[in-house]
Design a protein around this motif. Structure first.
Motif, PDB file in Angstrom:
ATOM      1  N   ILE A 136    -117.478  65.244 -17.789  1.00 46.93           N
ATOM      2  CA  ILE A 136    -116.563  64.765 -16.751  1.00 46.93           C
ATOM      3  C   ILE A 136    -115.343  64.074 -17.349  1.00 46.93           C
ATOM      4  N   GLY A 137    -115.436  63.644 -18.603  1.00 46.79           N
ATOM      5  CA  GLY A 137    -114.271  63.039 -19.237  1.00 46.79           C
ATOM      6  C   GLY A 137    -113.099  63.995 -19.318  1.00 46.79           C
ATOM      7  N   VAL A 138    -113.398  65.263 -19.603  1.00 52.88           N
ATOM      8  CA  VAL A 138    -112.348  66.281 -19.672  1.00 52.88           C
ATOM      9  C   VAL A 138    -111.675  66.442 -18.313  1.00 52.88           C
ATOM     10  N   GLU A 139    -112.488  66.536 -17.266  1.00 51.15           N
ATOM     11  CA  GLU A 139    -111.920  66.768 -15.934  1.00 51.15           C
ATOM     12  C   GLU A 139    -111.205  65.530 -15.404  1.00 51.15           C
ATOM     13  N   THR A 140    -111.678  64.349 -15.787  1.00 49.30           N
ATOM     14  CA  THR A 140    -110.972  63.120 -15.439  1.00 49.30           C
ATOM     15  C   THR A 140    -109.588  63.130 -16.082  1.00 49.30           C
ATOM     16  N   ALA A 141    -109.546  63.462 -17.367  1.00 48.58           N
ATOM     17  CA  ALA A 141    -108.272  63.511 -18.088  1.00 48.58           C
ATOM     18  C   ALA A 141    -107.354  64.593 -17.527  1.00 48.58           C
ATOM     19  N   ASN A 192    -113.778  48.091 -11.470  1.00 48.61           N
ATOM     20  CA  ASN A 192    -114.781  48.578 -10.529  1.00 48.61           C
ATOM     21  C   ASN A 192    -115.739  49.528 -11.233  1.00 48.61           C
ATOM     22  N   ALA A 193    -116.946  49.628 -10.703  1.00 44.23           N
ATOM     23  CA  ALA A 193    -117.960  50.512 -11.263  1.00 44.23           C
ATOM     24  C   ALA A 193    -118.073  51.763 -10.403  1.00 44.23           C
ATOM     25  N   VAL A 194    -118.305  52.909 -11.048  1.00 43.48           N
ATOM     26  CA  VAL A 194    -118.415  54.166 -10.315  1.00 43.48           C
ATOM     27  C   VAL A 194    -119.654  54.942 -10.736  1.00 43.48           C
ATOM     28  N   MET A 195    -120.289  55.544  -9.762  1.00 43.54           N
ATOM     29  CA  MET A 195    -121.394  56.474  -9.990  1.00 43.54           C
ATOM     30  C   MET A 195    -120.833  57.882  -9.835  1.00 43.54           C
ATOM     31  N   PRO A 196    -120.770  58.679 -10.912  1.00 44.99           N
ATOM     32  CA  PRO A 196    -120.135  59.995 -10.822  1.00 44.99           C
ATOM     33  C   PRO A 196    -120.969  61.052 -10.115  1.00 44.99           C
ATOM     34  N   GLY A 197    -122.290  60.867 -10.092  1.00 47.23           N
ATOM     35  CA  GLY A 197    -123.170  61.891  -9.544  1.00 47.23           C
ATOM     36  C   GLY A 197    -124.002  62.509 -10.648  1.00 47.23           C
ATOM     37  N   ILE A 256    -128.636  68.166  -5.496  1.00 47.16           N
ATOM     38  CA  ILE A 256    -127.829  66.972  -5.754  1.00 47.16           C
ATOM     39  C   ILE A 256    -126.896  67.144  -6.951  1.00 47.16           C
ATOM     40  N   LEU A 257    -126.881  68.335  -7.540  1.00 46.66           N
ATOM     41  CA  LEU A 257    -126.019  68.570  -8.693  1.00 46.66           C
ATOM     42  C   LEU A 257    -124.553  68.729  -8.283  1.00 46.66           C
ATOM     43  N   LYS A 258    -123.674  68.179  -9.098  1.00 47.65           N
ATOM     44  CA  LYS A 258    -122.243  68.344  -8.907  1.00 47.65           C
ATOM     45  C   LYS A 258    -121.649  69.150 -10.055  1.00 47.65           C
ATOM     46  N   THR A 259    -120.491  69.734  -9.816  1.00 44.71           N
ATOM     47  CA  THR A 259    -119.717  70.328 -10.903  1.00 44.71           C
ATOM     48  C   THR A 259    -119.029  69.189 -11.665  1.00 44.71           C
ATOM     49  N   THR A 260    -118.504  69.489 -12.841  1.00 41.51           N
ATOM     50  CA  THR A 260    -117.792  68.451 -13.586  1.00 41.51           C
ATOM     51  C   THR A 260    -116.536  67.992 -12.843  1.00 41.51           C
ATOM     52  N   GLN A 261    -115.903  68.912 -12.111  1.00 43.99           N
ATOM     53  CA  GLN A 261    -114.719  68.535 -11.332  1.00 43.99           C
ATOM     54  C   GLN A 261    -115.088  67.562 -10.212  1.00 43.99           C
ATOM     55  N   GLN A 262    -116.240  67.794  -9.592  1.00 41.65           N
ATOM     56  CA  GLN A 262    -116.712  66.874  -8.556  1.00 41.65           C
ATOM     57  C   GLN A 262    -117.172  65.557  -9.176  1.00 41.65           C
ATOM     58  N   GLY A 263    -117.814  65.650 -10.352  1.00 39.45           N
ATOM     59  CA  GLY A 263    -118.303  64.451 -11.010  1.00 39.45           C
ATOM     60  C   GLY A 263    -117.200  63.511 -11.452  1.00 39.45           C
ATOM     61  N   ALA A 264    -116.030  64.059 -11.729  1.00 37.68           N
ATOM     62  CA  ALA A 264    -114.895  63.235 -12.161  1.00 37.68           C
ATOM     63  C   ALA A 264    -114.161  62.591 -10.989  1.00 37.68           C
ATOM     64  N   ALA A 265    -114.456  63.012  -9.785  1.00 38.92           N
ATOM     65  CA  ALA A 265    -113.661  62.596  -8.624  1.00 38.92           C
ATOM     66  C   ALA A 265    -113.678  61.093  -8.382  1.00 38.92           C
ATOM     67  N   THR A 266    -114.851  60.468  -8.462  1.00 37.94           N
ATOM     68  CA  THR A 266    -114.916  59.040  -8.133  1.00 37.94           C
ATOM     69  C   THR A 266    -114.172  58.201  -9.162  1.00 37.94           C
ATOM     70  N   ARG A 324    -116.502  45.945  -7.443  1.00 34.68           N
ATOM     71  CA  ARG A 324    -117.268  46.721  -6.465  1.00 34.68           C
ATOM     72  C   ARG A 324    -117.838  47.994  -7.089  1.00 34.68           C
ATOM     73  N   TYR A 325    -118.678  48.676  -6.329  1.00 33.83           N
ATOM     74  CA  TYR A 325    -119.402  49.856  -6.805  1.00 33.83           C
ATOM     75  C   TYR A 325    -119.098  51.015  -5.871  1.00 33.83           C
ATOM     76  N   PHE A 326    -118.700  52.154  -6.452  1.00 36.12           N
ATOM     77  CA  PHE A 326    -118.316  53.318  -5.662  1.00 36.12           C
ATOM     78  C   PHE A 326    -119.161  54.533  -6.030  1.00 36.12           C
ATOM     79  N   ASP A 327    -119.485  55.310  -5.014  1.00 38.16           N
ATOM     80  CA  ASP A 327    -120.300  56.518  -5.156  1.00 38.16           C
ATOM     81  C   ASP A 327    -119.720  57.552  -4.208  1.00 38.16           C
ATOM     82  N   ASP A 328    -119.506  58.786  -4.668  1.00 39.76           N
ATOM     83  CA  ASP A 328    -118.911  59.832  -3.831  1.00 39.76           C
ATOM     84  C   ASP A 328    -117.589  59.372  -3.215  1.00 39.76           C
ATOM     85  N   CYS A 329    -116.785  58.658  -4.011  1.00 38.29           N
ATOM     86  CA  CYS A 329    -115.438  58.224  -3.619  1.00 38.29           C
ATOM     87  C   CYS A 329    -115.425  57.230  -2.456  1.00 38.29           C
TER      88      CYS A 329
END
Length: 299
Positions: free
Chosen positions: A35-40, A202-207, A226-236, A252-257
């Protein structure tokens, strides 16, 4: 409570659409894979000057060339000299730091200082990096730190009496859990300590995404639903790093944006939802900060 139109299936590109990041300088750890690649990719595509902080510089350079990142720098989170060098070499303001790199449920291992490997990688290395870059974050005026955690934090609070498993029987998932709790507690205390500097965390749960991070678990152990793609995992991560809704918001803590609810009991069957109350405990957050500073000072 921050609620948005985004959710489980949203991608990094979708959540950053329409946001101009021109002039913003961003560092992402662990950005050579997963997900680091897709975040970048999403952040660079929106105009940000993105630096990939990675152990494998050659792999990082390949990614940078592909996505148009501004640069690549070596960073090994278990090597304090590497972390200190990265922070020392950084020049100018830093608008966003995304602490994305990590290890999961690995066999028992310790650093040369005797620190448990997952706690050292997932928390202490990032703690040293963020505090080392504090001046650069302050210089940005309204900087954000994104601390990538996991629902796995529910598996364990930080066990201050034996963080490094000197007396407890080593349990890979318990060690992972406390390191991920530490990621959340860091966001709580960083926001409190650095509020006057305009810095929020803030803290994030990518999935759940199958990347190199999950190499110690079998695909059959995870429900495909419950699996996500890397593009979805980078979203939050991208959402928390860029959304105008989070201006001045931290701890705060975020999950699924979306910001998630606080829970006192985890579901017995996956997927676990919410954030454990102990992960947002301000007293534990302050204690962890002091404990981390003490460890680094002795290293």
């Amino acid at each position: 409570m921050i609620e948005t139109e985004f959710g489980f299936s949203s991608t990094a590109a979708e959540v950053v659409e329409g946001i101009d990041l021109t002039g913003k300088r961003i560092v992402i750890t662990g950005a050579a894979s997963g997900i680091g690649v897709e975040t970048a990719r999403a952040l660079a595509g929106s105009g940000a000057e993105v630096t990939l902080a990675v152990r494998d510089v050659a792999a990082g350079e390949e990614v940078a060339a592909e996505i148009g990142a501004a640069g690549v720098a070596r960073l090994d989170l278990t090597d304090l000299a590497s972390v200190e060098e990265f922070a020392r070499n950084w020049s100018g303001p830093l608008h966003v730091l995304i602490n994305n790199a990590g290890v999961m449920a690995c066999p028992e291992r310790h650093t040369e200082q005797g620190w448990e490997w997952q706690f050292a990688t997932n928390h202490l290395g990032h703690f040293a990096l963020a505090t080392g870059l504090h001046g650069a974050l302050r210089a940005a005026g309204n900087a954000r730190v994104v601390s990538v955690t996991s629902r796995g934090h529910m598996l364990s609070p930080v066990v201050f009496d034996d963080v490094h498993y000197a007396f407890r029987r080593y349990e890979p998932w318990g060690a992972y859990g406390q390191s991920k709790t530490a990621n959340v507690l860091f966001a709580v205390e960083a926001t409190r300590r650095w509020a006057a500097d305009g810095i929020t965390a803030n803290a994030v749960m990518p999935g759940v995404i199958f990347t190199n991070l999950q190499r110690h678990i079998e695909p059959g152990e995870v429900d495909p639903a419950i699996l996500k793609t890397t593009q979805q995992g980078a979203a939050t991560s991208v959402f928390v790093a860029t959304s105008p809704l989070l201006e001045g918001i931290g701890g705060r803590y975020f999950d699924d944006c979306n910001e998630t609810r606080v829970v006192d009991h985890r579901d017995e069957t996956p997927p676990m939802r919410g954030v454990a109350r102990f992960a947002l405990d301000p007293d534990a957050a302050a204690r962890l900060w002091t404990y981390s500073e003490t460890l680094l000072a002795k290293a």
